[in-house]
Design a protein around this motif. Structure first.
Motif, mmCIF file in Angstrom:
data_model
loop_
_atom_site.group_PDB
_atom_site.id
_atom_site.type_symbol
_atom_site.label_atom_id
_atom_site.label_comp_id
_atom_site.label_asym_id
_atom_site.label_seq_id
_atom_site.Cartn_x
_atom_site.Cartn_y
_atom_site.Cartn_z
ATOM 1 N N ARG A 254 100.161 -15.281 -63.377
ATOM 2 C CA ARG A 254 98.880 -15.951 -63.327
ATOM 3 C C ARG A 254 99.161 -17.453 -63.303
ATOM 4 O O ARG A 254 99.793 -17.970 -64.206
ATOM 5 C CB ARG A 254 98.058 -15.588 -64.568
ATOM 6 C CG ARG A 254 97.618 -14.150 -64.540
ATOM 7 C CD ARG A 254 96.776 -13.773 -65.725
ATOM 8 N NE ARG A 254 96.457 -12.355 -65.619
ATOM 9 C CZ ARG A 254 97.191 -11.379 -66.100
ATOM 10 N NH1 ARG A 254 98.284 -11.664 -66.770
ATOM 11 N NH2 ARG A 254 96.846 -10.120 -65.937
ATOM 12 N N TRP A 255 98.690 -18.173 -62.266
ATOM 13 C CA TRP A 255 98.970 -19.613 -62.138
ATOM 14 C C TRP A 255 97.975 -20.379 -63.001
ATOM 15 O O TRP A 255 96.891 -20.691 -62.590
ATOM 16 C CB TRP A 255 98.848 -20.055 -60.685
ATOM 17 C CG TRP A 255 99.822 -19.365 -59.796
ATOM 18 C CD1 TRP A 255 99.538 -18.414 -58.896
ATOM 19 C CD2 TRP A 255 101.250 -19.536 -59.784
ATOM 20 N NE1 TRP A 255 100.687 -17.987 -58.302
ATOM 21 C CE2 TRP A 255 101.760 -18.646 -58.818
ATOM 22 C CE3 TRP A 255 102.133 -20.354 -60.507
ATOM 23 C CZ2 TRP A 255 103.113 -18.555 -58.549
ATOM 24 C CZ3 TRP A 255 103.479 -20.253 -60.234
ATOM 25 C CH2 TRP A 255 103.962 -19.359 -59.248
ATOM 26 N N GLY A 256 98.380 -20.706 -64.229
ATOM 27 C CA GLY A 256 97.516 -21.466 -65.123
ATOM 28 C C GLY A 256 98.195 -22.758 -65.530
ATOM 29 O O GLY A 256 98.705 -23.499 -64.693
ATOM 30 N N HIS A 257 98.284 -23.063 -66.871
ATOM 31 C CA HIS A 257 98.942 -24.285 -67.320
ATOM 32 C C HIS A 257 100.443 -24.215 -67.151
ATOM 33 O O HIS A 257 101.104 -25.215 -67.081
ATOM 34 C CB HIS A 257 98.626 -24.536 -68.796
ATOM 35 C CG HIS A 257 97.352 -25.297 -68.955
ATOM 36 N ND1 HIS A 257 97.310 -26.644 -68.811
ATOM 37 C CD2 HIS A 257 96.090 -24.893 -69.204
ATOM 38 C CE1 HIS A 257 96.056 -27.067 -68.982
ATOM 39 N NE2 HIS A 257 95.293 -26.022 -69.223
ATOM 40 N N GLY A 258 100.994 -23.058 -67.140
ATOM 41 C CA GLY A 258 102.442 -22.905 -67.051
ATOM 42 C C GLY A 258 103.037 -22.916 -68.432
ATOM 43 O O GLY A 258 102.546 -23.550 -69.361
ATOM 44 N N LYS A 259 104.121 -22.231 -68.549
ATOM 45 C CA LYS A 259 104.772 -22.125 -69.846
ATOM 46 C C LYS A 259 105.450 -23.449 -70.151
ATOM 47 O O LYS A 259 106.118 -24.040 -69.315
ATOM 48 C CB LYS A 259 105.797 -21.013 -69.748
ATOM 49 C CG LYS A 259 106.507 -20.707 -71.017
ATOM 50 C CD LYS A 259 107.401 -19.493 -70.765
ATOM 51 C CE LYS A 259 108.548 -19.441 -71.733
ATOM 52 N NZ LYS A 259 108.209 -18.943 -73.025
ATOM 53 N N LYS A 260 105.271 -23.993 -71.339
ATOM 54 C CA LYS A 260 105.862 -25.265 -71.702
ATOM 55 C C LYS A 260 107.346 -25.066 -71.936
ATOM 56 O O LYS A 260 107.749 -24.221 -72.730
ATOM 57 C CB LYS A 260 105.200 -25.804 -72.972
ATOM 58 C CG LYS A 260 103.868 -26.464 -72.705
ATOM 59 C CD LYS A 260 103.243 -26.959 -73.983
ATOM 60 C CE LYS A 260 103.746 -28.315 -74.380
ATOM 61 N NZ LYS A 260 103.234 -29.359 -73.509
ATOM 62 N N MET A 261 108.137 -25.901 -71.229
ATOM 63 C CA MET A 261 109.587 -25.770 -71.311
ATOM 64 C C MET A 261 110.170 -26.949 -72.050
ATOM 65 O O MET A 261 109.698 -28.072 -71.898
ATOM 66 C CB MET A 261 110.195 -25.716 -69.904
ATOM 67 C CG MET A 261 109.542 -24.727 -69.007
ATOM 68 S SD MET A 261 109.904 -23.064 -69.473
ATOM 69 C CE MET A 261 111.398 -22.783 -68.578
ATOM 70 N N PHE A 262 111.196 -26.764 -72.813
ATOM 71 C CA PHE A 262 111.938 -27.828 -73.464
ATOM 72 C C PHE A 262 113.147 -28.107 -72.577
ATOM 73 O O PHE A 262 114.151 -27.420 -72.655
ATOM 74 C CB PHE A 262 112.351 -27.393 -74.865
ATOM 75 C CG PHE A 262 113.089 -28.446 -75.630
ATOM 76 C CD1 PHE A 262 114.454 -28.359 -75.821
ATOM 77 C CD2 PHE A 262 112.416 -29.529 -76.135
ATOM 78 C CE1 PHE A 262 115.117 -29.333 -76.523
ATOM 79 C CE2 PHE A 262 113.075 -30.504 -76.840
ATOM 80 C CZ PHE A 262 114.439 -30.401 -77.045
ATOM 81 N N VAL A 263 113.030 -29.097 -71.701
ATOM 82 C CA VAL A 263 114.093 -29.359 -70.734
ATOM 83 C C VAL A 263 115.194 -30.149 -71.424
ATOM 84 O O VAL A 263 114.942 -31.203 -72.004
ATOM 85 C CB VAL A 263 113.536 -30.167 -69.535
ATOM 86 C CG1 VAL A 263 114.644 -30.493 -68.576
ATOM 87 C CG2 VAL A 263 112.445 -29.398 -68.850
#
Lengths: 201, 171
Positions: free
Chosen positions: A59-68
């Motif tokens: 599902r294209w929403g906010h996107g999973k927050k990644m710790f880059v």
């Protein structure tokens, strides 16, 4: 059934086992690609949509927050920030001054020298900032010319003096009757001539 | 902003645009585009220029062309008179600059003529081209290969070489 059938084959059993296991893994792979559920017949396989169980719903929403995780760019950004600051500290006033001068004062126009008038040395330049620099910071070109000629004259006089000094030195050494190259000797009057028959003996 | 060039110096040939004889009711796109350009670009720029000129006209500055007196040449200086040599050298440098500007002006004339005449410049600009060739040939023979450290003394020696070569040819 396959393993029992391999005992009747003419080739070695281990090779047959490898071949069997390859076939089995290929069948398993094919089953993964096209899973056949019980209750589906080959007839309606091609017509109906096959639900895939190994892919999640996207599902294209906010996107999973990644710790880059990447190396620190604090020092680079600090450098660029400071560079910008120090460049603009004098850059902006200079830009404002130059723009103001060009807009509000403008360049000079060429005119004939009026009769009996000696223009100042800065009145020979066109741009107002050049005129200001020439008026306040530099000496007039006439003064520079005279300074250079004075320096040349001093050096010429020094060179001439050195040449004459060499000539005089040569003469003094040769003839010996000048004030230079005098070697001090004892006073002749101190010599006791009483025991001598002639002054030179 | 420098003044525009003197329009009488390089006169353009008279225009030959025909009288407009419109026979359709359709609008002329070229006219529309010129009007758009005029109102969008030309008018704002001209008004800005007028505003700036009105501000500038209050502080008007003038500058003059400096004239230098002629001083004795390098050939007229005594052997050890370095001050005289310096003055001659400065005069030679000023003359070098003036000659460079002369070559530039002649080149500008030839370029302007070629731009004006278009494709028939070889025939119509023959006088300018001839003048340019003469001027550049003389400049080359006088200041040609003196280099970056050119001086009046080196130029004088080059002239001596030229005169010696001319005399050798005359024999």
């Amino acid at each position: 059934m396959d393993e029992s059938a391999s005992a009747l084959l003419p080739c070695r059993p281990t090779v047959v086992m490898v071949g069997m296991s390859v076939l089995r893994s290929a069948a398993a792979f094919a089953a993964r690609l096209t899973p056949l559920k019980p209750g589906s017949s080959p007839a309606n396989l091609l017509t109906r949509a096959i639900p895939r169980t190994d892919k999640a719903a996207i599902r294209w929403g906010h996107g999973k927050k990644m710790f880059v995780i990447k190396p620190s760019d604090y020092y680079d950004r600090r450098f660029l920030r400071l560079l910008q600051y120090y460049v603009l500290l004098t850059g902006i006033p200079v830009a404002i001054i130059v723009t103001g001068v060009n807009l509000f004062i403008g360049e000079a126009e060429l005119a004939e020298i009026p009769e009996g008038y000696e223009p100042e040395h800065w009145e020979y330049y066109k741009h107002p900032i050049t005129r200001w620099i020439s008026r306040n910071l530099y000496d007039s070109p006439v003064k520079d010319y005279e300074k250079m000629m004075a320096a040349i004259q001093i050096e010429k006089e020094k060179a001439d003096m050195r040449l004459t000094q060499m000539e005089v030195r040569r003469h003094m050494r040769e003839s010996g009757d000048g004030p230079w190259f005098q070697i001090p000797t004892l006073n002749k009057d101190l010599i006791d001539n009483s025991p001598k028959a002639s002054p030179d003996n | 902003m420098p003044a525009d060039y003197d329009k009488d110096a390089y006169p353009e040939p008279p225009r030959k645009t025909p009288v407009v004889d419109k026979q359709t009711a359709l609008p002329n796109p070229a006219l529309i585009l010129t009007k758009v350009f005029y109102y969008a670009v030309d008018l704002p720029v001209t008004t800005f220029r007028d505003v700036v000129d009105s501000i500038r006209s209050k502080n008007k500055l003038v500058y003059y062309h400096q004239r230098f007196r002629r001083v004795p040449d390098l050939t007229e200086c005594q052997e050890g008179d370095y001050v005289c040599c310096y003055e001659a050298e400065m005069q030679w440098r000023r003359d070098y600059k003036v000659d460079q500007e002369i070559v530039k002006v002649v080149q500008e004339r030839m370029k302007a003529c070629q731009q004006r005449e278009g494709d028939s410049f070889l025939q119509n600009c023959a006088r300018e081209i001839q003048q340019f060739n003469d001027v550049t040939k003389n400049y080359q023979s006088r200041y040609g290969d003196l280099g970056a450290y050119a001086s009046g003394r080196k130029c004088l020696m080059k002239q001596k070489e030229r005169m010696m070569a001319a005399q050798a040819r005359a024999w």
